[in-house]
Design an enzyme around this catalytic site. Sequence first.
Site, PDB file in Angstrom:
ATOM      1  N   ARG A 111     -31.826  39.889 -39.503  1.00 41.10           N
ATOM      2  CA  ARG A 111     -31.071  41.140 -39.346  1.00 41.10           C
ATOM      3  C   ARG A 111     -31.617  42.249 -40.236  1.00 41.10           C
ATOM      4  O   ARG A 111     -31.222  43.390 -40.119  1.00 41.10           O
ATOM      5  CB  ARG A 111     -29.583  40.885 -39.599  1.00 41.10           C
ATOM      6  CG  ARG A 111     -28.959  40.076 -38.459  1.00 41.10           C
ATOM      7  CD  ARG A 111     -27.507  39.768 -38.692  1.00 41.10           C
ATOM      8  NE  ARG A 111     -27.322  38.792 -39.742  1.00 41.10           N
ATOM      9  CZ  ARG A 111     -26.134  38.414 -40.231  1.00 41.10           C
ATOM     10  NH1 ARG A 111     -25.046  38.943 -39.735  1.00 41.10           N
ATOM     11  NH2 ARG A 111     -26.048  37.517 -41.179  1.00 41.10           N
ATOM     12  N   THR A 168     -16.946  40.493 -36.589  1.00 37.11           N
ATOM     13  CA  THR A 168     -17.268  41.315 -35.410  1.00 37.11           C
ATOM     14  C   THR A 168     -16.586  40.750 -34.161  1.00 37.11           C
ATOM     15  O   THR A 168     -15.918  41.472 -33.412  1.00 37.11           O
ATOM     16  CB  THR A 168     -18.799  41.361 -35.201  1.00 37.11           C
ATOM     17  OG1 THR A 168     -19.401  41.837 -36.407  1.00 37.11           O
ATOM     18  CG2 THR A 168     -19.198  42.239 -34.035  1.00 37.11           C
ATOM     19  N   THR A 196     -19.778  36.036 -40.394  1.00 35.63           N
ATOM     20  CA  THR A 196     -18.422  35.924 -40.963  1.00 35.63           C
ATOM     21  C   THR A 196     -17.361  35.826 -39.857  1.00 35.63           C
ATOM     22  O   THR A 196     -16.200  35.561 -40.142  1.00 35.63           O
ATOM     23  CB  THR A 196     -18.085  37.166 -41.814  1.00 35.63           C
ATOM     24  OG1 THR A 196     -18.089  38.317 -40.943  1.00 35.63           O
ATOM     25  CG2 THR A 196     -19.085  37.367 -42.928  1.00 35.63           C
ATOM     26  N   ASP A 235     -36.571  20.528 -63.588  1.00 32.43           N
ATOM     27  CA  ASP A 235     -36.278  21.962 -63.777  1.00 32.43           C
ATOM     28  C   ASP A 235     -35.866  22.646 -62.475  1.00 32.43           C
ATOM     29  O   ASP A 235     -35.784  23.869 -62.407  1.00 32.43           O
ATOM     30  CB  ASP A 235     -37.490  22.671 -64.388  1.00 32.43           C
ATOM     31  CG  ASP A 235     -38.705  22.626 -63.466  1.00 32.43           C
ATOM     32  OD1 ASP A 235     -38.601  22.016 -62.360  1.00 32.43           O
ATOM     33  OD2 ASP A 235     -39.758  23.185 -63.826  1.00 32.43           O
ATOM     34  N   LYS A 272     -18.869  50.004 -32.221  1.00 33.42           N
ATOM     35  CA  LYS A 272     -18.346  49.828 -33.589  1.00 33.42           C
ATOM     36  C   LYS A 272     -19.049  50.819 -34.507  1.00 33.42           C
ATOM     37  O   LYS A 272     -20.275  50.867 -34.539  1.00 33.42           O
ATOM     38  CB  LYS A 272     -18.642  48.381 -34.025  1.00 33.42           C
ATOM     39  CG  LYS A 272     -17.956  47.982 -35.311  1.00 33.42           C
ATOM     40  CD  LYS A 272     -18.160  46.499 -35.602  1.00 33.42           C
ATOM     41  CE  LYS A 272     -19.475  46.239 -36.294  1.00 33.42           C
ATOM     42  NZ  LYS A 272     -19.651  44.852 -36.703  1.00 33.42           N
ATOM     43  N   HIS A 306     -32.986  38.098 -33.063  1.00 32.42           N
ATOM     44  CA  HIS A 306     -32.033  39.210 -33.189  1.00 32.42           C
ATOM     45  C   HIS A 306     -32.585  40.459 -32.504  1.00 32.42           C
ATOM     46  O   HIS A 306     -31.864  41.193 -31.845  1.00 32.42           O
ATOM     47  CB  HIS A 306     -31.748  39.453 -34.665  1.00 32.42           C
ATOM     48  CG  HIS A 306     -30.696  40.476 -34.894  1.00 32.42           C
ATOM     49  ND1 HIS A 306     -29.420  40.353 -34.383  1.00 32.42           N
ATOM     50  CD2 HIS A 306     -30.721  41.661 -35.557  1.00 32.42           C
ATOM     51  CE1 HIS A 306     -28.711  41.415 -34.720  1.00 32.42           C
ATOM     52  NE2 HIS A 306     -29.481  42.216 -35.433  1.00 32.42           N
ATOM     53  N   ASP A 360     -20.727  44.833 -30.259  1.00 31.52           N
ATOM     54  CA  ASP A 360     -21.240  46.072 -30.850  1.00 31.52           C
ATOM     55  C   ASP A 360     -22.450  46.530 -30.039  1.00 31.52           C
ATOM     56  O   ASP A 360     -22.980  45.760 -29.227  1.00 31.52           O
ATOM     57  CB  ASP A 360     -21.541  45.945 -32.356  1.00 31.52           C
ATOM     58  CG  ASP A 360     -22.630  44.939 -32.669  1.00 31.52           C
ATOM     59  OD1 ASP A 360     -23.491  44.704 -31.812  1.00 31.52           O
ATOM     60  OD2 ASP A 360     -22.617  44.398 -33.788  1.00 31.52           O
TER      61      ASP A 360
HETATM   62  C1  R5P Z   1     -25.188  42.350 -35.527  1.00 26.01           C
HETATM   63  O1  R5P Z   1     -26.141  43.062 -35.391  1.00 26.01           O
HETATM   64  C2  R5P Z   1     -25.118  40.990 -34.928  1.00 26.01           C
HETATM   65  O2  R5P Z   1     -25.445  40.993 -33.553  1.00 26.01           O
HETATM   66  C3  R5P Z   1     -23.752  40.352 -35.114  1.00 26.01           C
HETATM   67  O3  R5P Z   1     -22.806  41.109 -34.390  1.00 26.01           O
HETATM   68  C4  R5P Z   1     -23.334  40.325 -36.531  1.00 26.01           C
HETATM   69  O4  R5P Z   1     -24.389  39.925 -37.337  1.00 26.01           O
HETATM   70  C5  R5P Z   1     -22.174  39.373 -36.722  1.00 26.01           C
HETATM   71  O5  R5P Z   1     -21.799  39.350 -38.058  1.00 26.01           O
HETATM   72  P1  R5P Z   1     -20.333  38.960 -38.480  1.00 26.01           P
HETATM   73  O6  R5P Z   1     -19.996  37.653 -37.769  1.00 26.01           O
HETATM   74  O7  R5P Z   1     -20.399  38.801 -39.966  1.00 26.01           O
HETATM   75  O8  R5P Z   1     -19.425  40.053 -38.073  1.00 26.01           O
END
Ligand code: R5P
Length: 300
Positions: free
Chosen positions: A94, A223, A220, A35, A190, A128, A167
């Site tokens: 995060r 940033t 992703t 399951d 940003k 983080h 950022d």
């Molecule tokens: C944000 O607070 C983190 O330090 C990274 O800048 C962020 O998580 C990166 O995410 P992504 O690669 O999706 O832009």
Amino acid sequence: MSIIFSGSAALTLSAKVSKHSGIPLGQVEIKKFPDKEINIRVREEVRGQEVVVIQNCTGCPNSYLMELFLLIDALKRAGARSILTVLPYFPYCRQDRVAYSGQPISARLVASLLERAGASKMISVDLHKGQLEGFFDRPFLQLIGRKLLIETLKKHPFEKPLFVAPDVGSIKIARAYAKDFGTDFAVIDKHRHHTGEIEMRPIGEFNGAEVILVDDVCSTGSTLVQAAILCEKKGAKKITAAVTHALLVDDAEDQILTSPIETFYYTDTVPVKEELNLHDKFISVDIAPLIAEGIAAMVS
Ligand code: R5P
């Protein structure tokens, strides 16, 4: 005597840590019931021993976290004296505050659940936010993976790099790199407007600079890639990136490959696709020796 147990998502890293630390890997069966519930059985005598559990939770965080809770519980019930849990990338890190009303503090809950399962001590790498340590009420060691990236960057001929936080959340990281190199740092502010539009405002002088974008996480890739495009527009002559945790979800790899980032340095805290290192642009830095040192400091 200590034994390392690996979760199913950290087999490569656990084997490397075992080699560096000289601590043997323990036998554990991790299967699924029909399951799809997780079926764990520790096949090692652990009574009275200090054991180490290493797991990675990227890719399928919820499933790998559940596996980790069950593995810790199994070791506790088998009589382990203490359970040092190593999560090089802290899952849900995060989500460390109620950013908008109605949200949970997910990282806090993950820490509580680990404690509740039986984790006696924790190790993680480049958190983080520093306050994550305080979410876990037992001994917590944060390893600084950034040091390994700095050592690697220093082997390359940068004249006077400008460390750039992509950022504002990464300013402390950029400052730490810059301090180590005895050079300067800059920031990209940003901001997401209520319309959803993202505004990126560079703060600093980028013209002719050898930019090194630094962050703890690349998910992703958006940033870092947007920051790199902006730095290029502002006249940067060379753009490099250095991140600790290369989650590289969705098409992050392709985005980075086609971006102005010349070289992307990352530590192997989380597994990446094997094909990644076929591209000269991606350079991996081995985190296992640092984790082995951390384990030595945490087990008696
Ligand atoms: C944000 O607070 C983190 O330090 C990274 O800048 C962020 O998580 C990166 O995410 P992504 O690669 O999706 O832009």
